[in-house]
Design a protein around this motif. Structure first.
Motif, PDB file in Angstrom:
ATOM      1  N   VAL A 169     -75.980 151.395 -29.354  1.00 19.90           N
ATOM      2  CA  VAL A 169     -75.264 151.313 -28.073  1.00 19.90           C
ATOM      3  C   VAL A 169     -74.608 149.947 -27.883  1.00 19.90           C
ATOM      4  O   VAL A 169     -74.911 148.984 -28.591  1.00 19.90           O
ATOM      5  CB  VAL A 169     -76.203 151.557 -26.856  1.00 19.90           C
ATOM      6  N   GLN A 170     -73.738 149.892 -26.888  1.00 19.88           N
ATOM      7  CA  GLN A 170     -73.159 148.601 -26.499  1.00 19.88           C
ATOM      8  C   GLN A 170     -74.022 147.986 -25.391  1.00 19.88           C
ATOM      9  O   GLN A 170     -74.660 148.709 -24.622  1.00 19.88           O
ATOM     10  CB  GLN A 170     -71.724 148.818 -26.019  1.00 19.88           C
ATOM     11  N   PRO A 171     -74.020 146.662 -25.282  1.00 20.98           N
ATOM     12  CA  PRO A 171     -75.005 145.997 -24.418  1.00 20.98           C
ATOM     13  C   PRO A 171     -74.782 146.161 -22.919  1.00 20.98           C
ATOM     14  O   PRO A 171     -75.702 146.003 -22.133  1.00 20.98           O
ATOM     15  CB  PRO A 171     -74.844 144.523 -24.801  1.00 20.98           C
ATOM     16  N   GLY A 172     -73.530 146.506 -22.534  1.00 23.87           N
ATOM     17  CA  GLY A 172     -73.263 146.607 -21.093  1.00 23.87           C
ATOM     18  C   GLY A 172     -73.704 147.934 -20.499  1.00 23.87           C
ATOM     19  O   GLY A 172     -73.516 148.174 -19.309  1.00 23.87           O
ATOM     20  N   ILE A 173     -74.321 148.783 -21.325  1.00 20.58           N
ATOM     21  CA  ILE A 173     -74.777 150.078 -20.800  1.00 20.58           C
ATOM     22  C   ILE A 173     -75.918 149.844 -19.812  1.00 20.58           C
ATOM     23  O   ILE A 173     -76.781 148.992 -20.027  1.00 20.58           O
ATOM     24  CB  ILE A 173     -75.201 151.030 -21.956  1.00 20.58           C
ATOM     25  N   ARG A 174     -75.890 150.577 -18.699  1.00 18.93           N
ATOM     26  CA  ARG A 174     -76.965 150.448 -17.704  1.00 18.93           C
ATOM     27  C   ARG A 174     -78.047 151.468 -18.043  1.00 18.93           C
ATOM     28  O   ARG A 174     -77.782 152.481 -18.684  1.00 18.93           O
ATOM     29  CB  ARG A 174     -76.409 150.690 -16.304  1.00 18.93           C
ATOM     30  N   TRP A 175     -79.250 151.182 -17.568  1.00 23.30           N
ATOM     31  CA  TRP A 175     -80.383 152.058 -17.914  1.00 23.30           C
ATOM     32  C   TRP A 175     -80.114 153.499 -17.495  1.00 23.30           C
ATOM     33  O   TRP A 175     -80.418 154.435 -18.235  1.00 23.30           O
ATOM     34  CB  TRP A 175     -81.666 151.530 -17.259  1.00 23.30           C
TER      35      TRP A 175
END
Ligand SMILES: Cc1cc2nc3c(=O)[nH]c(=O)nc-3n(C[C@H](O)[C@H](O)[C@H](O)COP(=O)(O)OP(=O)(O)OC[C@H]3O[C@@H](n4cnc5c(N)ncnc54)[C@H](O)[C@@H]3O)c2cc1C
Length: 502
Positions: free
Chosen positions: A122-128
């Motif tokens: 995934v990319q890091p800006g994904i929210r939980w």
């Protein structure tokens, strides 16, 4: 030195990411000047935080790389930011330095999921919340549900801040679940760690290979060694059977022993342990009619098979009785504490924060060695007692009778989490100062016990990083200097890059 928001630099950034994703207007700058939590104002450095000069939203590792090269040429601080909820100043610039905030929240996609790999890229800006939604479609779970009370936080911010999560007692801390990272180094190089360091490997993610574990140095680094642009996270099957259970215990010692064993045997998914003697009177009044003055463990347990689940619940009951635990109906307790059970295991402790802390309190991010946790609590309670009257003016604001401790016996790896709340009236500078001083004294007293450490340090605790052994701090400084000689990456975190301030 050229002003950070000079025409030249803004133009350079616009060429990299496009006009729409570069903002230097005051409304946006000040939006990023604080973190998403009033408690940040308690930190000794809080009056040193300030707005960035520019906010930029990148969309790829290549864009991040070009931005870091530009920042390096002009020696501009770079602060990566996800949800901005770290509470330790970690995602906020220093007032004196300003700089560029890299808002990572547009880099929020699930890139790769392959059945059989038990991992998602995934990319890091994904929210939980977004991650859960995407994983549920694939019929798997991350196990971890996200930090308590803030599902808007990003996974990248969690990696940067060493996040412990709902369900950490079973699945570990977020960073224990990271299999690989793609990182943009301060000089603009883009590296892959673990198995992906091999040019031939494309979609097999394994951490411990190709030499030393270079994932580790970027975990909990608060963006001070590089910017994470992709990563791989473990996934798990979704347990079919789960329940939330509650037991009361005659004293904290029995409760601690129970929690320790429960976790050791692998029966607990998530847990809140509440030590009655640490609570403010208002909470005591709520709980006493339900459990008397007994300590409380509320926890989730889960299994993949019906028979195993039944046997597990029986074993838990036997274990609780061993420590004089009494089973209590969980719904009433959760309602009283403001804990909502979302679907048995995905339950949130957010309510209790709101109820007892309100907007005007602060907590510490401390973890303690579980079997010795009472020493930590004892030392903080002593300081609180000495200062009983100090903050009385602020009390009506939070609905609590006085500042208090709230204990979460996390269990994972034998650690307990302790929240010391020092409410204050932000409109009264004298009162706020007293609360800040008390906050610092409590944290210092934790550290003096020798059985506690902080897990999210950020810029909050310069007074704590000074306690690092000199060899350790020199080692950290040497890594920082080698990777980031111009000290552009989040100056001030972990006591690094603050020399001129001192
Ligand atoms: C009510 C409440 C409850 C909370 N409960 C918990 C809890 O139970 N457990 C817990 O651990 N925390 C908790 N927190 C704190 C916070 O929510 C978490 O630490 C969360 O993981 C932070 O995520 P974020 O996206 O907001 O990170 P941010 O605050 O945006 O960033 C955190 C750090 O990571 C760095 N960073 C961000 N993105 C990147 C990137 N791509 N590359 C490199 N570095 C990066 C930032 O520079 C910063 O240093 C809570 C906060 C609140 C307000």
């Amino acid at each position: 030195m050229e002003a950070v928001a000079s025409e030249n630099i803004v133009k350079g950034l616009v060429e990299i990411v496009g006009q729409k994703y570069v903002r230097a207007d005051d409304v946006i700058r000040w939006t990023y000047a604080i973190e998403d939590f009033a408690g940040t104002f308690f930190h000794p450095l809080s009056d040193k935080y300030g707005p960035p000069d520019i906010v930029v939203k990148p969309h790829s590792a290549e864009e991040v790389s070009k931005i870091l090269k530009l920042a390096n040429t002009h020696k501009i601080p770079i602060i990566a930011r996800g949800g901005g909820s770290d509470m330790t100043g970690a995602a906020t610039p220093l007032k004196k330095k300003g700089g560029i905030i890299l808002d990572m929240t547009d880099m929020n996609r699930v890139l790769d999921f392959q059945e059989g790999l038990n991992a998602v890229r995934v990319q890091p800006g994904i929210r939980w919340g977004e991650l859960h939604h995407e994983l549920a479609k694939k019929g798997v779970t991350a196990g971890l549900q996200g930090p308590h009370g803030f599902l808007g936080a990003t996974l990248g911010g969690g990696i940067g801040g060493n996040c412990f999560s709902i369900n950490s007692p079973k699945y570990g801390w977020l960073n224990e679940n990271i299999l690989n990272l793609q990182v943009v180094l301060p000089n603009g190089d883009i590296i892959e760690t673990g198995s992906l360091a091999n040019t031939k490997v494309k979609d097999w993610y394994y951490r411990y290979c190709n030499g030393p574990d270079l994932v580790g140095i970027f975990l909990g680094a608060a963006g001070s060694f590089g910017v994470i642009t992709e990563f791989t996270l473990r996934t798990y099957p979704i347990p079919e059977y789960s329940a939330t259970l509650a037991y009361s215990f005659p004293d904290t010692d029995s409760e601690i022993k129970f929690v320790f064993k429960l976790e050791w045997y692998g029966y607990v998914t998530d847990l809140w342990g509440i030590a009655f003697f640490t609570l403010p009177d208002s909470l005591k009044r709520i709980l006493a009619p339900l459990v008397g003055e007994r300590d409380l463990a509320i926890f989730a347990t889960e299994a993949y098979d019906k028979d195993i689940f039944k046997a597990q619940k029986k074993a838990i009951d036997k274990m609780a009785k061993e420590f004089n635990g009494i089973a209590i109906p969980v719904e009433g307790i959760c309602r009283a504490l403001g804990i909502s059970i979302i679907n048995q295991t995905e339950w949130m402790g957010g309510g209790i924060f709101g109820k007892v802390m309100g907007p005007n309190g602060s907590d510490t991010c401390s973890i303690a060695h579980l079997p010795q946790w009472q020493r930590v609590v004892g030392s903080a309670l002593e300081i609180m007692k000495e200062n009983e009257d100090a903050l009385s003016g602020s009390i009506p604001l939070i609905g609590a009778d006085h500042f208090f401790l709230f204990a979460q016996l996390l269990g994972r790896g034998g650690v307990a989490n302790t929240f010391a709340m020092t409410p204050a009236d932000f409109m009264d500078p004298e009162n706020l100062k007293k609360a800040q001083d008390l906050y610092q004294a409590i944290v210092e007293s934790y550290m003096d016990t020798g059985v506690t450490a902080l897990y999210r340090i950020g810029k909050e605790s310069q007074f704590l990083t000074k306690r690092f052994k000199p060899e350790y701090i020199s080692f950290m400084k040497a890594i920082k200097k080698a990777l980031d000689p111009n000290n552009i990456m989040n100056p001030g975190v972990h006591g690094l890059g603050l020399e001129e301030e001192e």
